[in-house]
Design a protein around this motif. Structure first.
Motif, PDB file in Angstrom:
ATOM      1  N   GLY A  42       6.304   6.392  18.032  1.00  0.00           N
ATOM      2  CA  GLY A  42       6.693   7.959  17.284  1.00  0.00           C
ATOM      3  C   GLY A  42       6.395   7.287  15.841  1.00  0.00           C
ATOM      4  O   GLY A  42       6.336   6.128  15.318  1.00  0.00           O
ATOM      5  N   VAL A  43       6.361   8.607  15.166  1.00  0.00           N
ATOM      6  CA  VAL A  43       5.858   8.323  13.577  1.00  0.00           C
ATOM      7  C   VAL A  43       6.932   7.831  12.836  1.00  0.00           C
ATOM      8  O   VAL A  43       6.862   6.778  12.023  1.00  0.00           O
ATOM      9  N   TYR A  44       8.231   8.192  12.971  1.00  0.00           N
ATOM     10  CA  TYR A  44       9.156   7.917  11.989  1.00  0.00           C
ATOM     11  C   TYR A  44       9.626   6.587  12.608  1.00  0.00           C
ATOM     12  O   TYR A  44      10.131   5.583  11.633  1.00  0.00           O
ATOM     13  N   GLU A  45       9.674   6.162  14.075  1.00  0.00           N
ATOM     14  CA  GLU A  45      10.326   4.969  14.289  1.00  0.00           C
ATOM     15  C   GLU A  45       9.122   4.071  13.855  1.00  0.00           C
ATOM     16  O   GLU A  45       9.525   2.661  13.584  1.00  0.00           O
ATOM     17  N   SER A  46       8.139   4.104  13.766  1.00  0.00           N
ATOM     18  CA  SER A  46       6.887   3.331  13.400  1.00  0.00           C
ATOM     19  C   SER A  46       6.966   3.082  11.777  1.00  0.00           C
ATOM     20  O   SER A  46       6.959   1.658  11.316  1.00  0.00           O
ATOM     21  N   ALA A  47       7.129   4.174  11.214  1.00  0.00           N
ATOM     22  CA  ALA A  47       7.536   3.900   9.765  1.00  0.00           C
ATOM     23  C   ALA A  47       8.622   3.015   9.398  1.00  0.00           C
ATOM     24  O   ALA A  47       8.658   2.044   8.561  1.00  0.00           O
ATOM     25  N   CYS A  60      -2.066  -0.794  15.433  1.00  0.00           N
ATOM     26  CA  CYS A  60      -1.469   0.530  15.266  1.00  0.00           C
ATOM     27  C   CYS A  60      -2.563   1.535  16.030  1.00  0.00           C
ATOM     28  O   CYS A  60      -3.745   1.512  15.831  1.00  0.00           O
ATOM     29  N   VAL A  61      -1.957   2.688  16.732  1.00  0.00           N
ATOM     30  CA  VAL A  61      -2.916   3.824  17.313  1.00  0.00           C
ATOM     31  C   VAL A  61      -2.243   4.970  16.872  1.00  0.00           C
ATOM     32  O   VAL A  61      -1.098   5.143  16.953  1.00  0.00           O
ATOM     33  N   LEU A  62      -3.132   5.810  16.278  1.00  0.00           N
ATOM     34  CA  LEU A  62      -2.876   7.072  15.994  1.00  0.00           C
ATOM     35  C   LEU A  62      -3.147   8.033  16.793  1.00  0.00           C
ATOM     36  O   LEU A  62      -4.556   8.049  16.983  1.00  0.00           O
ATOM     37  N   ALA A  63      -2.921   8.988  17.220  1.00  0.00           N
ATOM     38  CA  ALA A  63      -3.108  10.045  18.401  1.00  0.00           C
ATOM     39  C   ALA A  63      -2.848  11.383  17.889  1.00  0.00           C
ATOM     40  O   ALA A  63      -2.078  11.774  17.355  1.00  0.00           O
ATOM     41  N   THR A  64      -3.934  12.177  18.332  1.00  0.00           N
ATOM     42  CA  THR A  64      -3.911  13.703  17.888  1.00  0.00           C
ATOM     43  C   THR A  64      -4.755  14.358  18.939  1.00  0.00           C
ATOM     44  O   THR A  64      -5.189  13.887  19.838  1.00  0.00           O
ATOM     45  N   ASP A  65      -4.567  15.799  18.975  1.00  0.00           N
ATOM     46  CA  ASP A  65      -5.464  16.575  19.762  1.00  0.00           C
ATOM     47  C   ASP A  65      -5.844  17.754  18.939  1.00  0.00           C
ATOM     48  O   ASP A  65      -5.212  18.078  17.866  1.00  0.00           O
ATOM     49  N   GLU A  69      -4.262  19.154  15.149  1.00  0.00           N
ATOM     50  CA  GLU A  69      -5.492  18.897  13.893  1.00  0.00           C
ATOM     51  C   GLU A  69      -4.972  19.630  12.703  1.00  0.00           C
ATOM     52  O   GLU A  69      -5.333  18.996  11.867  1.00  0.00           O
ATOM     53  N   CYS A  70      -4.409  20.640  12.731  1.00  0.00           N
ATOM     54  CA  CYS A  70      -4.052  21.446  11.526  1.00  0.00           C
ATOM     55  C   CYS A  70      -2.385  21.175  11.039  1.00  0.00           C
ATOM     56  O   CYS A  70      -2.117  21.873  10.136  1.00  0.00           O
ATOM     57  N   ASP A  71      -1.895  20.142  11.678  1.00  0.00           N
ATOM     58  CA  ASP A  71      -0.627  19.961  11.046  1.00  0.00           C
ATOM     59  C   ASP A  71      -0.686  18.949  10.017  1.00  0.00           C
ATOM     60  O   ASP A  71      -0.860  17.790   9.948  1.00  0.00           O
ATOM     61  N   ILE A  72      -0.435  19.696   8.820  1.00  0.00           N
ATOM     62  CA  ILE A  72      -0.465  18.986   7.436  1.00  0.00           C
ATOM     63  C   ILE A  72       0.598  17.855   7.290  1.00  0.00           C
ATOM     64  O   ILE A  72      -0.096  16.702   6.839  1.00  0.00           O
ATOM     65  N   ALA A  73       1.677  18.076   7.879  1.00  0.00           N
ATOM     66  CA  ALA A  73       2.524  17.101   7.573  1.00  0.00           C
ATOM     67  C   ALA A  73       2.235  15.711   8.442  1.00  0.00           C
ATOM     68  O   ALA A  73       2.339  14.729   8.052  1.00  0.00           O
ATOM     69  N   LEU A  74       1.767  15.927   9.781  1.00  0.00           N
ATOM     70  CA  LEU A  74       1.378  14.851  10.653  1.00  0.00           C
ATOM     71  C   LEU A  74       0.105  14.040   9.854  1.00  0.00           C
ATOM     72  O   LEU A  74       0.001  12.906   9.737  1.00  0.00           O
ATOM     73  N   GLN A  75      -0.817  14.765   9.419  1.00  0.00           N
ATOM     74  CA  GLN A  75      -2.182  14.172   8.781  1.00  0.00           C
ATOM     75  C   GLN A  75      -1.603  13.318   7.471  1.00  0.00           C
ATOM     76  O   GLN A  75      -2.302  12.222   7.149  1.00  0.00           O
ATOM     77  N   LEU A  80      -0.826   8.001   5.209  1.00  0.00           N
ATOM     78  CA  LEU A  80       0.169   7.152   4.509  1.00  0.00           C
ATOM     79  C   LEU A  80       0.278   5.699   5.647  1.00  0.00           C
ATOM     80  O   LEU A  80       0.220   4.439   4.937  1.00  0.00           O
ATOM     81  N   ILE A  81       0.263   5.951   6.921  1.00  0.00           N
ATOM     82  CA  ILE A  81       0.305   4.739   7.765  1.00  0.00           C
ATOM     83  C   ILE A  81      -1.200   3.908   7.715  1.00  0.00           C
ATOM     84  O   ILE A  81      -0.820   2.707   7.774  1.00  0.00           O
ATOM     85  N   GLN A  82      -2.161   4.879   7.440  1.00  0.00           N
ATOM     86  CA  GLN A  82      -3.332   4.311   7.588  1.00  0.00           C
ATOM     87  C   GLN A  82      -3.383   3.275   6.349  1.00  0.00           C
ATOM     88  O   GLN A  82      -3.852   2.182   6.490  1.00  0.00           O
ATOM     89  N   ALA A  83      -2.945   3.679   5.147  1.00  0.00           N
ATOM     90  CA  ALA A  83      -3.022   3.076   3.944  1.00  0.00           C
ATOM     91  C   ALA A  83      -1.998   1.683   3.918  1.00  0.00           C
ATOM     92  O   ALA A  83      -2.469   0.721   3.444  1.00  0.00           O
ATOM     93  N   PHE A  84      -0.960   1.792   4.600  1.00  0.00           N
ATOM     94  CA  PHE A  84      -0.066   0.642   5.056  1.00  0.00           C
ATOM     95  C   PHE A  84      -0.646  -0.351   5.740  1.00  0.00           C
ATOM     96  O   PHE A  84      -0.710  -1.373   5.499  1.00  0.00           O
ATOM     97  N   CYS A  85      -1.576   0.124   6.967  1.00  0.00           N
ATOM     98  CA  CYS A  85      -2.161  -0.864   7.616  1.00  0.00           C
ATOM     99  C   CYS A  85      -3.353  -1.511   6.850  1.00  0.00           C
ATOM    100  O   CYS A  85      -3.433  -2.756   7.154  1.00  0.00           O
ATOM    101  N   PHE A  86      -4.024  -0.874   6.095  1.00  0.00           N
ATOM    102  CA  PHE A  86      -5.108  -1.415   5.289  1.00  0.00           C
ATOM    103  C   PHE A  86      -4.516  -2.391   4.422  1.00  0.00           C
ATOM    104  O   PHE A  86      -5.132  -3.438   4.462  1.00  0.00           O
ATOM    105  N   ASP A  87      -3.383  -2.110   3.717  1.00  0.00           N
ATOM    106  CA  ASP A  87      -3.070  -3.063   2.900  1.00  0.00           C
ATOM    107  C   ASP A  87      -2.295  -4.250   3.392  1.00  0.00           C
ATOM    108  O   ASP A  87      -2.209  -5.413   3.003  1.00  0.00           O
TER     109      ASP A  87
END
Length: 159
Positions: A42-47, A60-65, A69-75, A80-87
């Motif tokens: 889950g997004v919130y649990e992972s955060a 980390c695995v990010l999934a969509t279909d 794809e057009c869910d701006i909040a999810l994107q 943010l999750i990707q940035a955290f993971c890269f850091d």
């Protein structure tokens, strides 16, 4: 057929084989981590986990279909999750089959499928968990990074 065309076909086949192999490794990893209770789904649990204990996150695995794809909040969450993971030097992959991922990680207490948009594989810092599938996925991510594919896409094997 020129030499460049032949090498291009070989690279395409190699890439397809790598992605397929990575998909099988991801499936193995998720099943093994679920058995060990090393999954956060889950997004919130992972955060929350990333905020409290970022050193425990191993993958980390990010999934969509198409539906999301057009869910701006999810994107935004994904960014943010990707940035955290890269850091924090955490490997991240994308999977385009959220239903298949939800099947792999199971249902919540009410029997509803879990929100599989973000899945973390965690490992206790005191006693790090080693898994061959995690090593394969780390190598896959490293190879993808060298080709400037920072969030590689993985296709899960069909059932």
């Amino acid at each position: 057929m020129t030499l460049e065309e032949i090498h291009g076909q070989e690279n395409t086949m190699d890439t397809a084989d790598r992605v397929q192999s990575a998909g099988a490794a991801l499936e193995e990893l998720l099943i093994a981590a679920k058995k060990q209770d090393y999954l956060t789904v889950g997004v919130y649990e992972s955060a929350k986990v990333m905020n409290v204990d970022p050193d425990s996150v191993a993958f980390c695995v990010l999934a969509t279909d198409e539906e999301y794809e057009c869910d701006i909040a999810l994107q935004i969450h994904f960014t943010l999750i990707q940035a955290f993971c890269f850091d924090n030097d955490i490997n991240v992959v994308r999977v385009n089959d959220i239903d298949r991922l939800a099947d792999l990680v199971g249902a919540d207490d009410s029997g509803e499928p879990k929100d599989a948009h973000c899945i973390l594989v965690t490992s206790p810092s005191a006693n790090p968990w080693k898994d061959p599938a995690l090593d394969k996925l780390s190598l896959f991510c490293e190879e993808s990074h060298s080709a400037y594919d920072w969030v590689p896409a993985i296709t899960l094997p069909e059932r």
